[in-house]
Design a protein around this motif. Structure first.
Motif, PDB file in Angstrom:
ATOM      1  N   MET A 143       8.621   1.941  -5.533  1.00  0.00           N
ATOM      2  CA  MET A 143       9.158   0.575  -5.521  1.00  0.00           C
ATOM      3  C   MET A 143       8.106  -0.529  -5.609  1.00  0.00           C
ATOM      4  SD  MET A 143      12.388   0.729  -2.912  1.00  0.00           S
ATOM      5  CE  MET A 143      12.699  -1.016  -3.105  1.00  0.00           C
ATOM      6  N   THR A 144       7.017  -0.426  -4.826  1.00  0.00           N
ATOM      7  CA  THR A 144       6.052  -1.540  -4.781  1.00  0.00           C
ATOM      8  C   THR A 144       5.111  -1.564  -5.977  1.00  0.00           C
ATOM      9  OG1 THR A 144       4.303  -0.359  -3.590  1.00  0.00           O
ATOM     10  CG2 THR A 144       6.032  -1.460  -2.250  1.00  0.00           C
ATOM     11  N   LEU A 161       1.797  16.005   0.225  1.00  0.00           N
ATOM     12  CA  LEU A 161       2.896  16.437   1.086  1.00  0.00           C
ATOM     13  C   LEU A 161       4.010  15.414   1.021  1.00  0.00           C
ATOM     14  CD1 LEU A 161       1.200  17.674   4.385  1.00  0.00           C
ATOM     15  CD2 LEU A 161       2.270  19.046   2.614  1.00  0.00           C
ATOM     16  N   VAL A 162       3.626  14.153   1.201  1.00  0.00           N
ATOM     17  CA  VAL A 162       4.572  13.044   1.187  1.00  0.00           C
ATOM     18  C   VAL A 162       3.793  11.767   0.905  1.00  0.00           C
ATOM     19  CG1 VAL A 162       4.425  12.668   3.696  1.00  0.00           C
ATOM     20  CG2 VAL A 162       6.473  11.952   2.473  1.00  0.00           C
ATOM     21  N   SER A 163       4.456  10.800   0.273  1.00  0.00           N
ATOM     22  CA  SER A 163       3.862   9.482   0.049  1.00  0.00           C
ATOM     23  C   SER A 163       4.816   8.435   0.589  1.00  0.00           C
ATOM     24  CB  SER A 163       3.606   9.242  -1.442  1.00  0.00           C
ATOM     25  OG  SER A 163       2.623  10.145  -1.918  1.00  0.00           O
ATOM     26  N   PHE A 164       4.267   7.496   1.348  1.00  0.00           N
ATOM     27  CA  PHE A 164       5.031   6.391   1.924  1.00  0.00           C
ATOM     28  C   PHE A 164       4.649   5.118   1.184  1.00  0.00           C
ATOM     29  CE2 PHE A 164       4.471   9.520   5.278  1.00  0.00           C
ATOM     30  CZ  PHE A 164       5.734   9.619   5.838  1.00  0.00           C
ATOM     31  N   ASP A 165       5.585   4.536   0.467  1.00  0.00           N
ATOM     32  CA  ASP A 165       5.377   3.303  -0.281  1.00  0.00           C
ATOM     33  C   ASP A 165       5.731   2.142   0.651  1.00  0.00           C
ATOM     34  OD1 ASP A 165       4.782   1.808  -2.566  1.00  0.00           O
ATOM     35  OD2 ASP A 165       6.823   1.942  -3.347  1.00  0.00           O
ATOM     36  N   CYS A 166       4.805   1.214   0.863  1.00  0.00           N
ATOM     37  CA  CYS A 166       4.964   0.223   1.928  1.00  0.00           C
ATOM     38  C   CYS A 166       4.620  -1.203   1.513  1.00  0.00           C
ATOM     39  CB  CYS A 166       4.031   0.569   3.086  1.00  0.00           C
ATOM     40  SG  CYS A 166       4.223   2.209   3.778  1.00  0.00           S
ATOM     41  N   LYS A 167       5.242  -2.144   2.220  1.00  0.00           N
ATOM     42  CA  LYS A 167       4.847  -3.553   2.196  1.00  0.00           C
ATOM     43  C   LYS A 167       4.122  -3.828   3.505  1.00  0.00           C
ATOM     44  CE  LYS A 167       8.624  -5.106  -0.701  1.00  0.00           C
ATOM     45  NZ  LYS A 167       9.822  -5.932  -0.801  1.00  0.00           N
ATOM     46  N   MET A 217       0.403  -3.298   9.727  1.00  0.00           N
ATOM     47  CA  MET A 217       1.735  -2.844  10.106  1.00  0.00           C
ATOM     48  C   MET A 217       2.548  -2.828   8.815  1.00  0.00           C
ATOM     49  SD  MET A 217       1.355  -2.291  13.275  1.00  0.00           S
ATOM     50  CE  MET A 217       2.997  -2.048  13.864  1.00  0.00           C
ATOM     51  N   CYS A 218       3.040  -1.666   8.428  1.00  0.00           N
ATOM     52  CA  CYS A 218       3.594  -1.468   7.093  1.00  0.00           C
ATOM     53  C   CYS A 218       5.056  -1.026   7.144  1.00  0.00           C
ATOM     54  CB  CYS A 218       2.780  -0.400   6.367  1.00  0.00           C
ATOM     55  SG  CYS A 218       1.019  -0.764   6.296  1.00  0.00           S
ATOM     56  N   ALA A 219       5.912  -1.796   6.492  1.00  0.00           N
ATOM     57  CA  ALA A 219       7.327  -1.437   6.359  1.00  0.00           C
ATOM     58  C   ALA A 219       7.461  -0.451   5.209  1.00  0.00           C
ATOM     59  CB  ALA A 219       8.162  -2.674   6.090  1.00  0.00           C
ATOM     60  N   VAL A 220       8.031   0.714   5.488  1.00  0.00           N
ATOM     61  CA  VAL A 220       8.213   1.742   4.463  1.00  0.00           C
ATOM     62  C   VAL A 220       9.437   1.376   3.626  1.00  0.00           C
ATOM     63  CG1 VAL A 220       8.606   4.196   4.031  1.00  0.00           C
ATOM     64  CG2 VAL A 220       7.170   3.471   5.968  1.00  0.00           C
ATOM     65  N   VAL A 221       9.234   1.242   2.304  1.00  0.00           N
ATOM     66  CA  VAL A 221      10.335   0.872   1.412  1.00  0.00           C
ATOM     67  C   VAL A 221      10.796   2.045   0.541  1.00  0.00           C
ATOM     68  CG1 VAL A 221       9.716  -1.571   1.405  1.00  0.00           C
ATOM     69  CG2 VAL A 221       8.780  -0.070  -0.367  1.00  0.00           C
ATOM     70  N   LEU A 258       0.844  -1.197   0.000  1.00  0.00           N
ATOM     71  CA  LEU A 258       0.000   0.000   0.000  1.00  0.00           C
ATOM     72  C   LEU A 258       0.873   1.238   0.000  1.00  0.00           C
ATOM     73  CD1 LEU A 258       0.068   1.393   3.060  1.00  0.00           C
ATOM     74  CD2 LEU A 258      -1.551  -0.414   3.557  1.00  0.00           C
ATOM     75  N   THR A 259       0.262   2.346  -0.367  1.00  0.00           N
ATOM     76  CA  THR A 259       0.903   3.647  -0.259  1.00  0.00           C
ATOM     77  C   THR A 259       0.029   4.551   0.578  1.00  0.00           C
ATOM     78  OG1 THR A 259       2.042   3.469  -2.371  1.00  0.00           O
ATOM     79  CG2 THR A 259       1.708   5.664  -1.523  1.00  0.00           C
ATOM     80  N   VAL A 260       0.650   5.254   1.518  1.00  0.00           N
ATOM     81  CA  VAL A 260      -0.015   6.292   2.304  1.00  0.00           C
ATOM     82  C   VAL A 260       0.325   7.611   1.629  1.00  0.00           C
ATOM     83  CG1 VAL A 260      -0.137   7.466   4.528  1.00  0.00           C
ATOM     84  CG2 VAL A 260       0.149   4.960   4.446  1.00  0.00           C
TER      85      VAL A 260
END
Length: 163
Positions: free
Chosen positions: A102-103, A112-118, A132-136, A67-69
Motif C-alpha cells: 500500500m505505501t 517470513l512476513v513484511s509489515f507495510d507501515c505509516k 511508532m508505525c501503524a501497520v496498513v 517504512l516496511t519491516v
C-alpha cells in the motif's frame, strides 16, 4: 549508571528477529538492518522501530513517513549483511527481489512476513529515534524458518517441515 559497553554486552544475550527496514520517496530507496523492532498493540496494529539518528538514511525515513519491516527468513542472512554494510542505498537494493504493497515502501520477497507501515510518531531518545508505525498491510509468506541474532551471531529458528 550502567556503562554503555555493559549494556551492549547484556543486550547481545537478548534473542531478536533480524529485519531489513526500508523506505522510499523522492530521494530514492533507503534501508537498514535492525533487530530493535517490537509489537506495540494489535488494535490498531502498531509496531515500534528504533533507528540510530546518525544513520545516513535517517533523514529519508523522517521525510518519507513510511517504512516496511521485512522480517528475514533463515536463508536471507546475506540481506542482513548487505543492509548493514557500507554499500550505497542504490547498491543495497540491487540485491534481492522487491515489490510493494500500500505505501510503496520496498517489500523484500521471500521474507517470513513484511509489515507495510505509516510512521505515526517519532521520539528521539539518546542516540536513537523510536518510530511508532501503524501497520496498513501485511504480506506473509510460506517460509517456516526465521533468522535471529543472539550473542553477536546469526541463528536459524523454526523448521522448514512445519505445517
Amino acid at each position: 549508571m550502567v556503562e554503555a559497553i555493559d549494556f551492549r554486552n547484556a543486550m547481545s544475550l537478548l534473542t531478536s528477529a533480524v529485519n531489513v527496514i526500508t523506505t522510499t520517496g523522492v530521494s530514492g530507496h533507503h534501508g537498514f538492518t535492525a533487530s530493535a523492532v517490537c509489537s506495540v498493540t494489535d488494535t490498531p496494529g502498531t509496531l515500534l522501530v528504533c533507528m540510530n539518528t546518525s544513520s545516513r538514511s535517517y533523514v529519508h525515513f523522517i521525510e518519507n513517513k513510511i517504512l516496511t519491516v521485512n522480517v528475514l527468513a533463515a536463508h536471507q542472512q546475506n540481506m542482513s549483511q548487505v543492509f548493514a554494510s557500507k554499500l550505497s542505498s542504490e547498491e543495497r537494493f540491487e540485491h534481492g527481489e522487491w515489490t510493494t504493497l500500500m505505501t510503496g515502501a520496498p517489500i523484500l520477497k521471500e521474507t517470513l512476513v513484511s509489515f507495510d507501515c505509516k510512521i505515526d510518531q517519532i521520539q528521539e531518545i539518546g542516540t536513537h529515534a523510536i518510530f511508532m508505525c501503524a501497520v496498513v498491510a501485511i504480506q506473509q509468506n510460506t517460509n517456516k524458518s526465521g533468522l535471529v541474532y543472539f550473542n553477536r551471531a546469526y541463528h536459524q529458528v523454526g523448521n522448514e517441515d512445519m505445517v
